[in-house]
Every structure is written in structure tokens, then in C-alpha cells.
Design an enzyme around this catalytic site. Sequence first.
Site, PDB file in Angstrom:
ATOM      1  N   PHE A 144       0.853  -1.199   0.000  1.00 49.23           N
ATOM      2  CA  PHE A 144       0.000   0.000   0.000  1.00 49.23           C
ATOM      3  C   PHE A 144       0.879   1.235   0.000  1.00 49.23           C
ATOM      4  O   PHE A 144       1.735   1.398   0.870  1.00 49.23           O
ATOM      5  CB  PHE A 144      -0.927   0.025   1.220  1.00 49.23           C
ATOM      6  CG  PHE A 144      -1.866   1.203   1.196  1.00 49.23           C
ATOM      7  CD1 PHE A 144      -3.006   1.185   0.407  1.00 49.23           C
ATOM      8  CD2 PHE A 144      -1.587   2.346   1.928  1.00 49.23           C
ATOM      9  CE1 PHE A 144      -3.856   2.284   0.348  1.00 49.23           C
ATOM     10  CE2 PHE A 144      -2.429   3.441   1.879  1.00 49.23           C
ATOM     11  CZ  PHE A 144      -3.572   3.415   1.090  1.00 49.23           C
ATOM     12  N   ASP A 229       9.077   2.889   1.610  1.00 50.86           N
ATOM     13  CA  ASP A 229       7.905   3.586   2.112  1.00 50.86           C
ATOM     14  C   ASP A 229       7.799   3.277   3.606  1.00 50.86           C
ATOM     15  O   ASP A 229       7.358   2.197   3.999  1.00 50.86           O
ATOM     16  CB  ASP A 229       6.668   3.111   1.352  1.00 50.86           C
ATOM     17  CG  ASP A 229       5.389   3.775   1.847  1.00 50.86           C
ATOM     18  OD1 ASP A 229       5.382   4.317   2.979  1.00 50.86           O
ATOM     19  OD2 ASP A 229       4.385   3.726   1.111  1.00 50.86           O
ATOM     20  N   LYS A 258       2.440   9.636   8.487  1.00 55.11           N
ATOM     21  CA  LYS A 258       1.677   9.217   9.668  1.00 55.11           C
ATOM     22  C   LYS A 258       2.188   9.709  11.032  1.00 55.11           C
ATOM     23  O   LYS A 258       1.775  10.749  11.500  1.00 55.11           O
ATOM     24  CB  LYS A 258       1.531   7.694   9.655  1.00 55.11           C
ATOM     25  CG  LYS A 258       0.594   7.216   8.518  1.00 55.11           C
ATOM     26  CD  LYS A 258       0.039   5.837   8.759  1.00 55.11           C
ATOM     27  CE  LYS A 258      -1.137   5.534   7.850  1.00 55.11           C
ATOM     28  NZ  LYS A 258      -0.803   5.016   6.523  1.00 55.11           N
TER      29      LYS A 258
END
Length: 403
Positions: A144, A229, A258
Amino acid sequence: MTTNSLNQAVSADLRERHAAAFMPNYGVPPVALVRGEGAYVWDQAGTRYLDLIAGIAVSSLGHGHPALAEAVSRQVSTIAHTSNLFVNEPEVLLAERLLGLLGAPGKVFLANSGTEANECALKLVLKYGRATGRGYIVAAENGFHGRTLGALSLTGKASIRDQFGPFPVDVRFVPYGDADALKQAVTGECSAVFLEPTQGEAGVVPPPAGYMRTAREICDATGALLVLDEIQSAIGRTGHWFAHQHDGIVPDVLTLAKGLGGGMPIGACVGFGDAGTLFAKGDHGSTFGGNPVSSAAALAVLDTIDRDGLLARARACGELLAGGVAAVDHPLISGVRGRGLWLAAVLTAPVAAQVQDAAQRAGFLVNAVQPDAVRLAPPLIVTEDQIGSFVAALPAILAEVTP
Ligand SMILES: *Cc1c(COP(=O)(O)O)cnc(C)c1O
């Protein structure tokens, strides 16, 4: 009204209005949260929950943390926005701080979200590909990387991707964790490999030991850029500042978001060595990127993690949580995956949604990240006692679930 029926009435009202006013892409969430303190949050009726998901690994300092509140309010009342027509000190301090933590020479771009951090990485890769005559990109199945079209083209999950293609970049997918498949897929024609150090949305799935090192070696041998990532895995989540530090490697490009802002929107893309200078003036930009409020928030997060020893806390509490869940003797628990305060309780049946609901009724917020996996990503300030309270409640929560 009893507290419970008041809770339902108030939430039902807000949920109906949510359904009427918002696009249906999220469905309607089950609870409306009104405030938080430390690792606890409260809903409209005053019901308290222990937050074991932290806004999807975002609220690293928990809720209402004084350091974050002070940094944000001080900055918003000093100067809230400058745009990139002007320099602001918090963005410079933050970039310097990140590079210091990374311990390798590089350069930073600041964005506002994870997907934007990956868009920046992708544009670096496209520039690199053009300059070196390379084309396709390799990414992992079930990975993702975000929802905008560039990041979505890297995202290896058919259910969220397929209806929006064709995509602007040529991405080839390999099974995650399979070093041989990676070796075969990456040639001198490949411009980059995009990987998560552990796949978050896939259900907190770590690769076999040595996989990230092999990925580094394959990229070194072929000249493809290694893009990591770390949007979900970094900023202390695994008990290190960055998950790739466990593997002892340095990527060419790194993306963050995040947990970095502790709840304020921010993203960052770091290019190491030559990858840091691929963009020329005018090649990329963001009106809000590097805004002083989010930068000040991120600095407060990094300072607090440092000052309060939250990396060590993430390791210790993570072990307590993983050990506690694994020791629950229940036929639905098959094991625990992950590292630090970034775990998945793996179930023997596809009942994660039921576990999430039962946990919520018992006063714990967890996340059914996959049908058979419950994600646990509490704030890094969670205490041993709070972990203990969840572990103690888990058998009763599981007893409510019918496979
Ligand atoms: C959450 C996430 C993203 C996307 O971040 P947004 O801020 O939602 O755009 C990208 N990659 C990973 C690994 C993530 O966990």
C-alpha cells in the site's frame, strides 16, 4: 436515558448526518470521538476507550499531549503559513533533524500526507529513469502506497486499484518477501523498487529475515533506486526511529508521514546521495508543504520521543503486548506478527471485524486490518498497565466472537 442509550442516540444522530453529508467511500464509522488524553479517547456520551490504533499509527504521542499542544499553538499564533516563496525556521529545523536521525547525507522535501510523499518519490524515480534510460518500476503485491494516481499505481491491491486504471507508470508486481522473484524482476532496465519494510495495510506482514538487505544488494547491482515507504513504520513505531535501521541498510529514497506529525498532517520524502539532487528548481512543489505549524508539531514529536525515551518504551511495551496476546489461550488466536508497538494479532478465522466490535464494546479501540488480522498500534506513550488491561480483557472479548 441511561449512559448507554444516550451514547447510541447521540452517535446515531451524528452518524446519520455523516451519511447524509459525506461521500460513501468510508462507510459510516461506528463511534464519534470527542476528545482524548494520553492513550485514552472519549466518545460523545463520555464512554472511555483505550486507543490501541492511534488514528492508524498517527497519534504517536497519544492525545492532548502538552508538548504537541504547546508547539502547535505557539506556532499558529506566531506565523501559521509562509508558502514556499519564503523560508520558515521550523521547516529547516525539521529537515535538519530528520537528516540527523537518518545519519546519512540526503535532502528533504516536505509534503502534507503519505501519498504526497510517495508522489514526490515517484517523480524523482521518473526523472532518474529518463536520465538513465530506464523504464519500469517494481513494487510488491498487497503493498500500500496511497490513493492518488501515482501512488495508487504502485499499490498492489486489486480491490482498491483496478477500477481506476490504466495508470501513468509501468509497475510490475512481485510477491512480497520473495527474494528470488525480486532478483528476476529487477534488471538494468528497471528504474526503482518500491517496498514497505513491513507491509502495514496488508496486515502488519514482515518479510523474511534478510529480504531488505537482498533488496538493497539487487538495487546496487542493477542501478535501480531502492525506495522505502516508511510512512507507517517509522518514527519509533518499531522501536527504532526508522524500521530500515533494523536491517542496517540505507535506501536511496525514503518516505514518511503518519506518526511524524503526531496528528498534524505532514509527509516527507528524503533522497539520499545523488537521489537528493535529482530535482531542479521548479520540478516539484506544494503550497502547504513545509508549513511551520506541521513542522513545529513534528519537531515536538521527535523531541518528545527522544526526551521521554519512547523508542525504548515502544520496544518494551511492544514485547509485553506481543507476549501477552500470544499467551492468550484461545482457539481464535494463531499468533502475533510485527515489531515494537506495531503488531497484528493473527486469527484462525476471518472474524477480525467481530473482534474489533467486541473490543470496542469492552472499551478498547483496535483495527480489523484484514479479515483474519487485528492491528494493534497504540500511541508510543502507552503504559505497561494499559497494555496489561487489554491483555486481561482479551479472553472475554474473544468469547463474544462466533466463528
Ligand atoms: C498510510 C500509508 C500511505 C498513505 O498515506 P496517506 O497519508 O493516507 O496518503 C502510504 N504508504 C503507507 C505504507 C501507508 O501506511
